[in-house]
Write a protein that holds these residues in place. Structure first.
Motif, PDB file in Angstrom:
ATOM      1  N   THR A 206       0.834  -1.208   0.000  1.00  0.00           N
ATOM      2  CA  THR A 206       0.000   0.000   0.000  1.00  0.00           C
ATOM      3  C   THR A 206       0.866   1.254   0.000  1.00  0.00           C
ATOM      4  O   THR A 206       0.571   2.238  -0.698  1.00  0.00           O
ATOM      5  N   MET A 207       1.955   1.224   0.752  1.00  0.00           N
ATOM      6  CA  MET A 207       2.871   2.361   0.768  1.00  0.00           C
ATOM      7  C   MET A 207       3.583   2.498  -0.575  1.00  0.00           C
ATOM      8  O   MET A 207       3.826   3.611  -1.051  1.00  0.00           O
ATOM      9  N   LEU A 208       3.883   1.383  -1.212  1.00  0.00           N
ATOM     10  CA  LEU A 208       4.494   1.435  -2.536  1.00  0.00           C
ATOM     11  C   LEU A 208       3.530   2.074  -3.535  1.00  0.00           C
ATOM     12  O   LEU A 208       3.950   2.867  -4.393  1.00  0.00           O
ATOM     13  N   ASP A 209       2.247   1.759  -3.420  1.00  0.00           N
ATOM     14  CA  ASP A 209       1.250   2.407  -4.286  1.00  0.00           C
ATOM     15  C   ASP A 209       1.256   3.920  -4.083  1.00  0.00           C
ATOM     16  O   ASP A 209       1.103   4.690  -5.036  1.00  0.00           O
ATOM     17  N   ARG A 210       1.419   4.349  -2.837  1.00  0.00           N
ATOM     18  CA  ARG A 210       1.476   5.784  -2.544  1.00  0.00           C
ATOM     19  C   ARG A 210       2.706   6.412  -3.211  1.00  0.00           C
ATOM     20  O   ARG A 210       2.635   7.515  -3.766  1.00  0.00           O
TER      21      ARG A 210
END
Length: 352
Positions: A182-186
């Motif tokens: 999810t942080m990578l998506d951000r």
């Protein structure tokens, strides 16, 4: 007599994969994660076919491997257009014959980040540009002993701004190696917004490339892996970076920050945390990648050169590329603007 065959990555034999690891381990110049077979396998698995030029000597022994993509009649290094180091993985003392790539309908091999140290490619190198790095030996203290005055000043400012962020927004938290998709998506969202704001080509417009970085994030192990680092203040993501790590080398690939916190220069805050943590992480060098960005110039402790060019047996094509390159340089240095930019768009297609 050296022979070269072009095969798919999946068709490599165990002996050839072993040779790839052996040659790379024997040459410190190939320490970058881009030369690890794990990078080629991740690109291939994400949906973009990887082929490998395998060179053998007269006895049949493997002497070199060069992973690449074929696009019609053109070969390009694996990971193009985001492969920041390129070149064949050679057996010690061996050479690679570039013109042997031009077979089976292949008319050219284009490169834009070729490492120095391949004399056989010299006739095809059209220009060179610096690729800076940071020696992280000794952590922050060691870095400050080697850094330029600008680097020292920016690291000092980053320390003060970290303290300010903590007072204003809450506890500052640094995660060196997060596995949070999810942080990578951000990170990807912030990077795409940055591309849009600056007019740069959107690397992540191709969904296969998001798949690639997710695969790399899920690849674990110090021999080769993706590495996501984040810096928060309270609930706010200030800055993050997704890169590649192999052994003691971290490659700086996709750095981002939230523009709402730009006044804090959070990219420098994140870089300071990474340099400080480097000894405990086993990281000895951070390769910043080709480019003349101001922060790279300030942060670097050294640099190497990477070459741009095209291996081709067609003299007309070489002449056309030289004309195109001259036009690009003129457009960059001239104030004539619109007219030259229109001509540049026309010349960009030449040599493809």
């Amino acid at each position: 007599m050296t022979t070269v065959r072009l095969t798919t990555l999946d068709a490599l034999t165990a002996r050839e994969i072993d040779a790839w690891h052996l040659f790379r381990d024997a040459n410190p110049l190939l320490a970058s994660p881009y030369f690890h077979p794990g990078f080629a396998h991740a690109v291939h698995a994400s949906g973009r076919e990887v082929r490998v030029a395998v060179a053998c000597d007269e006895t049949g022994q493997v002497t070199a491997l060069l992973p690449c993509h074929r696009e019609r009649a053109l070969l390009r290094p694996v990971g193009w257009p985001a492969a920041d180091f390129q070149g064949p993985v050679l057996a010690p003392g061996s050479h690679f014959p570039p013109l042997r790539l031009l077979t089976g309908g292949v008319r050219g091999f284009e490169f834009d980040h070729l490492l120095d140290g391949y004399p056989e490619f010299e006739p095809w190198v059209e220009s060179r540009r610096p690729s800076p790095f940071i020696d992280t030996g000794g952590g922050l203290e060691g870095y400050l002993g080697r850094a330029s005055r600008a680097g020292k000043d920016n690291m000092g400012q980053a320390r003060r701004r970290t303290a300010k962020a903590e007072r204003t927004y809450g506890d500052v938290r640094f995660a060196a190696d997060s596995v949070d998709v999810t942080m990578l998506d951000r990170v990807i969202d912030l990077k795409r917004a940055q591309y849009a704001a600056t007019g740069a080509a959107d690397y992540f417009a191709d969904p296969d490339r998001r798949d690639l970085v997710v695969r790399l994030l899920r690849t674990r192990g110090s021999a080769f892996q993706g590495m996501l680092s984040t810096l928060h203040a309270g609930p706010h993501l200030l800055a993050a970076h997704f890169g590649l790590r192999s052994g003691g080398v971290l490659h700086w690939w996709f750095p981002v920050y939230d523009p709402g916190f730009g006044h804090l220069a959070p990219g420098w805050m994140l870089l300071r945390e990474l340099v400080s943590a480097a000894p405990s992480l086993g990281i000895e060098r951070i390769d910043l990648g080709r480019g003349e960005d101001e922060y790279k110039r300030r942060a670097k402790t050294g640099e190497i050169l990477v070459g741009q060019g095209l291996v081709t047996g067609n003299p007309v094509r070489r002449t056309a590329r030289h004309a195109r390159n001259a036009m690009i340089q003129a457009a960059k240095s001239s104030a004539l603007g619109p007219g030259l930019r229109q001509m540049l768009r026309t010349f960009r297609a030449i040599g493809r």
